[in-house]
Design a protein around this motif. Structure first.
Motif, short mmCIF file in Angstrom:
data_model
loop_
_atom_site.label_atom_id
_atom_site.label_comp_id
_atom_site.label_asym_id
_atom_site.label_seq_id
_atom_site.Cartn_x
_atom_site.Cartn_y
_atom_site.Cartn_z
N LEU A 162 28.16 120.01 107.58
CA LEU A 162 27.58 118.70 107.32
C LEU A 162 28.66 117.64 107.42
N GLU A 163 28.35 116.56 108.13
CA GLU A 163 29.26 115.42 108.25
C GLU A 163 28.82 114.35 107.27
N LEU A 164 29.72 113.97 106.37
CA LEU A 164 29.45 112.89 105.41
C LEU A 164 30.57 111.87 105.54
N GLY A 165 30.30 110.80 106.30
CA GLY A 165 31.34 109.81 106.53
C GLY A 165 32.49 110.44 107.30
N GLU A 166 33.71 110.25 106.79
CA GLU A 166 34.88 110.80 107.47
C GLU A 166 35.21 112.23 107.02
N LEU A 167 34.33 112.81 106.21
CA LEU A 167 34.54 114.19 105.75
C LEU A 167 33.59 115.14 106.47
N SER A 168 34.14 116.30 106.86
CA SER A 168 33.32 117.38 107.42
C SER A 168 33.34 118.54 106.43
N PHE A 169 32.15 119.02 106.08
CA PHE A 169 32.02 120.13 105.15
C PHE A 169 31.56 121.38 105.89
N ASN A 185 27.44 122.48 96.26
CA ASN A 185 26.75 121.42 96.99
C ASN A 185 27.75 120.33 97.34
N TYR A 186 27.40 119.51 98.33
CA TYR A 186 28.17 118.32 98.68
C TYR A 186 27.17 117.26 99.11
N PHE A 187 27.45 116.00 98.74
CA PHE A 187 26.43 114.96 98.87
C PHE A 187 27.06 113.57 98.78
N ASP A 192 30.42 104.44 99.54
CA ASP A 192 31.87 104.61 99.57
C ASP A 192 32.36 105.94 99.00
N ASN A 193 31.46 106.74 98.44
CA ASN A 193 31.91 107.94 97.74
C ASN A 193 31.03 109.15 98.06
N THR A 194 31.70 110.29 98.18
CA THR A 194 31.03 111.57 98.35
C THR A 194 31.45 112.50 97.23
N GLY A 195 30.51 113.28 96.73
CA GLY A 195 30.81 114.24 95.66
C GLY A 195 30.61 115.66 96.14
N ASP A 384 31.53 146.82 94.56
CA ASP A 384 31.31 146.08 93.32
C ASP A 384 31.97 144.70 93.34
N ALA A 385 32.29 144.22 94.52
CA ALA A 385 32.99 142.94 94.64
C ALA A 385 32.15 141.79 94.10
N ASP A 386 32.83 140.73 93.68
CA ASP A 386 32.18 139.54 93.15
C ASP A 386 31.62 138.71 94.30
N ASP A 387 30.75 137.73 93.94
CA ASP A 387 30.27 136.78 94.95
C ASP A 387 31.47 136.03 95.54
N ILE A 388 31.36 135.64 96.80
CA ILE A 388 32.43 134.88 97.45
C ILE A 388 31.84 133.59 98.03
N SER A 389 32.39 132.46 97.61
CA SER A 389 31.98 131.16 98.14
C SER A 389 33.22 130.38 98.53
N LEU A 390 33.10 129.64 99.62
CA LEU A 390 34.22 128.82 100.10
C LEU A 390 33.68 127.56 100.76
N ILE A 391 34.26 126.42 100.38
CA ILE A 391 33.96 125.15 101.04
C ILE A 391 35.25 124.66 101.69
N ILE A 392 35.19 124.40 102.99
CA ILE A 392 36.32 123.82 103.72
C ILE A 392 35.98 122.36 104.00
N ILE A 393 36.76 121.44 103.43
CA ILE A 393 36.50 120.01 103.60
C ILE A 393 37.60 119.45 104.50
N SER A 394 37.22 118.95 105.66
CA SER A 394 38.18 118.40 106.61
C SER A 394 38.10 116.88 106.59
#
Length: 396
Positions: A162-169, A185-187, A192-195, A384-394
């Protein structure tokens, strides 16, 4: 009960058939083991076999082995009829799959007692089979429900790119079970602001997923604004003001205080990026560090000592503020990713930082492919590994 007699001597078959019929049972008879095997396959109602030890074509021992090595769809109680009484021979019969023995010449009362004992075992086996069937049906329904819940959970996640302004998620999500305790989540907060946030509920499975569902709904941009969590209405300015990350975590800590019954808490990272100032504000609630990979090859670790959300009511949280430049990347992840880099040397964050620094590719897809392969390899080797989540913000 339906009983099969297998004996090559007609006299023995006739005598056994007469006695067993008087005991109130239906009787089938076979001249050897091969014929007995055919009758067993043709008549699934037969639940007890009385077989002679020595027979042509297929012996009683061979018949036992064939029955026990095959799936005939039921438990068959086997009594070997034999003149043998040596210990080694009886052990051989038991090893082949026989349940009991009757020594020739047999006694009618002994035969009755052993058949009754076989009936009790058969009833227990049938009862166990019914319970196993119910359990299997229940597990099948539960698995179906869990798969549906997993689809629902994935529907709550944002688009993988997802592209949010100058950030790519770009995000990667691999649950440990059908449903997981990770959610993110990202939004856009305003022009002027993204969370963005990533949280990891303690534990695994349904109970963790239920809390993550609740938090996802609570923290969606509209819901969070309405509740005054992510954004707060200021009547004096007739406008919303974005809540600072450390305040957001403090509010959630009080709202989702850990109960004595559930004992559930969660770790969380919440960040806010301002486009005008190119400024990142981020807070951690007991969560793994945030990695910032600089375009010039450098790396920074945001590691704020803190307590998980909901664990202690009066916990306080801090925030870090960084200026970002084009080409920089922000890596936000759950502790499941840390496990992928745990080599036992106690340097998980250092190992992870070095790995990402070596792969600071301009093309984020190349990075995503490599880290995804590493994640899946770890999951395959650790059931038995745990959940894995990763967000890469460029930062573009």
């Amino acid at each position: 009960m339906d009983i099969l007699i297998a004996d090559d001597l007609a006299e023995t078959r006739i005598l056994l058939k007469s006695v067993i019929k008087k005991l109130g049972h239906n009787v089938y008879s076979a001249e050897d083991g091969a014929q007995a095997w055919e009758l067993l396959q043709e008549n699934p109602n037969i639940s007890l076999l009385i077989s002679d030890w020595e027979m042509p074509n297929m012996t009683g021992i061979e018949l036992c082995r064939k029955i026990r090595s095959s799936d005939i769809g039921r438990y068959l109680f086997i009594i070997l009829l034999t003149a043998k009484n040596q210990k080694d021979e009886l052990i051989e019969g038991m090893a082949a799959g026989a349940d009991d023995f009757i020594t020739k010449p047999f006694n009618n009362q002994e035969l009755d007692v052993r058949i009754r004992a076989g009936e009790r075992i058969i009833r227990l086996q049938e009862d166990l089979a019914q319970k196993n069937k119910k359990l299997s049906d229940y597990n099948e329904r539960l698995e179906k429900d869990l798969r549906s819940a997993a689809k629902l959970q994935e529907s709550l996640l944002p688009k993988r790119h997802l592209e949010l302004g100058e950030l790519s998620f770009d995000s990667i999500f691999i649950p440990s079970l059908f449903v997981a305790g990770d959610i993110f989540n990202y939004f856009k907060l305003d022009e002027d602001n993204t969370g963005f946030y990533l949280l990891d509920v303690s534990g695994h499975g349904v109970s963790s997923a239920m809390l993550s569902f609740t938090l996802s709904k609570y923290l969606n941009a509209e819901g969070g604004s309405a509740r005054g969590v992510l954004r707060k209405w200021t009547p004096s300015e007739s406008n919303f003001i974005n809540t600072s990350p450390e305040i957001v975590l403090g509010m959630l800590n009080r709202i989702f205080e850990m109960g004595e019954e559930t004992m559930q808490y969660f770790t969380m990272v919440y960040g806010k990026y301002n486009y005008q100032a190119r400024e990142l504000e981020v807070s951690l609630g007991g969560h793994p560090p945030v990695l910032v990979m600089r375009a010039n090859g450098g790396a920074e670790v945001i590691d704020l000592a803190s307590i998980p959300i909901g664990m202690f009511r009066n916990s306080e949280y801090s925030k870090a503020t960084l200026r970002m430049e084009p080409g920089d990347r922000i890596l936000v992840y759950s502790d499941g990713l840390c496990d992928c880099f745990d080599t036992g040397d106690g340097k998980v964050t250092e190992n992870m930082t070095d790995w990402f620094r070596e792969r600071n590719y301009p093309d984020v897809n190349a990075l995503s492919d490599e880290i995804k392969a590493k994640m899946r390899n770890y999951m395959e080797n650790n059931p038995d590994a745990d959940d894995i989540s990763l967000i890469i913000i460029s930062v573009n």
